[in-house]
Scaffold this active site. Structure first.
Site, short mmCIF file in Angstrom:
data_model
loop_
_atom_site.label_atom_id
_atom_site.label_comp_id
_atom_site.label_asym_id
_atom_site.label_seq_id
_atom_site.Cartn_x
_atom_site.Cartn_y
_atom_site.Cartn_z
N ASP A 36 26.53 81.05 -46.92
CA ASP A 36 26.59 80.52 -45.56
C ASP A 36 25.31 79.74 -45.30
O ASP A 36 24.21 80.31 -45.26
CB ASP A 36 26.75 81.67 -44.56
CG ASP A 36 26.91 81.19 -43.14
OD1 ASP A 36 26.00 80.48 -42.64
OD2 ASP A 36 27.91 81.54 -42.49
N HIS A 60 22.96 81.00 -42.40
CA HIS A 60 22.17 82.19 -42.74
C HIS A 60 21.11 81.85 -43.78
O HIS A 60 19.96 82.33 -43.71
CB HIS A 60 23.07 83.30 -43.25
CG HIS A 60 24.04 83.83 -42.24
ND1 HIS A 60 23.62 84.41 -41.07
CD2 HIS A 60 25.39 83.85 -42.21
CE1 HIS A 60 24.69 84.79 -40.37
NE2 HIS A 60 25.77 84.45 -41.05
N GLU A 120 29.41 88.55 -47.72
CA GLU A 120 28.52 87.55 -47.12
C GLU A 120 27.15 88.13 -46.77
O GLU A 120 27.03 88.95 -45.85
CB GLU A 120 29.17 87.01 -45.85
CG GLU A 120 28.33 85.96 -45.13
CD GLU A 120 29.01 85.40 -43.89
OE1 GLU A 120 28.56 84.35 -43.41
OE2 GLU A 120 29.99 86.01 -43.40
N GLU A 142 32.30 77.07 -40.53
CA GLU A 142 32.03 78.18 -39.60
C GLU A 142 30.86 77.73 -38.72
O GLU A 142 29.71 78.13 -38.93
CB GLU A 142 31.71 79.48 -40.32
CG GLU A 142 31.80 80.65 -39.35
CD GLU A 142 31.32 81.96 -39.93
OE1 GLU A 142 32.10 82.92 -39.92
OE2 GLU A 142 30.16 82.02 -40.38
#
Length: 271
Positions: free
Chosen positions: A187, A190, A154, A248
């Site tokens: 993600d 991010h 990630e 998440e």
């Protein structure tokens, strides 16, 4: 087919973070199933926190899949990273992640390397640090392959790591590895910080994305921030992504409300 996923944190040392359900595994799974999620992503202290038979029983009972397992407790609890200058710590980090790979692989789920990638520490050489990261990913990617799964790396935003912050950097780095068992995690939180054009970044990472974290610009559930989700969803579908879209995200306003917001957003963009 793209599948929905709820996150469950079971780490006693952590009381808040980007996970929807907390502390109670069965209660979280029951709620996820009730709302129509396809799977769960687990964040546990160790690979032995949840017994195999118990988890298998619950997954069967609630008709859920295990999408992925997080490894961040290795850093949070034990201070382990793949890029620590101390070779003994790097060795322990590889061992910890290897155990998590084995745990997840039992259920067909990959392990995620996020915070355990570490940082270039003050006074250390960047190239040397990246070589440690590559070494760790080579070993762990092969371990994942031996267990018929893959490993997820990630890229994190600049406030969490100074290693690789963008999908492009991730693609280029993984492309230099011998192992082909490592995929990228896209993600959206991010990416909102680091990517100039999120849909374009997803399209350019076609073939490399193995998991997606579904969170808005403020890391709350999608729809509670300012992320423009429609073009991102189109890009995800355009690359024919068929993995999990995992929440998440912070459990706000409450875990139940966050779960409802997430599944409604998932259905809006992917059903």
């Amino acid at each position: 087919m793209i599948k929905s996923c709820a996150t469950i944190a079971l780490v006693p040392e952590i009381n808040y973070g980007p996970w929807i359900f907390w502390k109670d595994l069965e209660k979280g799974m029951e709620k996820a199933a009730e709302l129509g999620f396809d799977a769960i992503e687990l964040f546990t202290p160790t690979s032995t926190t949840v017994e195999f038979d118990f988890l298998h029983e619950l997954l069967t009972k609630y008709q859920l899949e295990l999408a992925a397992v997080g490894t961040g407790a290795g850093k949070v609890i034990h201070g382990l990273t793949l890029t620590d200058p101390d070779p003994e710590i790097r060795k322990k980090a590889i061992s910890f992640i290897s155990d998590m790979i084995a745990f997840g692989a039992t259920f067909g789920a990959p392990a995620i390397i996020g915070s355990m990638q570490g940082n270039v520490l003050p006074g250390n050489d960047r190239n040397q640090t990246l070589s440690w990261l590559a070494e760790g990913l080579e070993i762990l990617g092969e371990k994942a392959g031996e267990q018929h799964t893959f490993l997820i790396y990630e890229p994190l935003n600049r406030y969490e790591t100074n290693l690789l912050n963008t999908m492009k950097a991730g693609v280029e780095f993984l492309g230099k590895l011998e192992t082909k068992q490592v995929k990228l995690l896209a993600d959206l939180f991010h990416m909102n910080i680091e990517e100039a054009d999120i849909p374009k970044s997803i399209l350019e990472a076609n073939g490399h994305i193995g998991h997606i974290h579904f969170a808005d610009s403020n890391r709350k559930p999608i729809g509670l921030g300012h992320t423009e989700m429609a073009p991102i969803a189109k890009a995800i579908k355009d690359i024919q992504y068929s993995g999990f879209i995992s929440a998440e995200a912070f459990p706000e306003p409450s875990p139940d409300e966050a779960a409802i917001q997430t599944i409604q957003s998932f259905r809006k963009f992917f059903s």
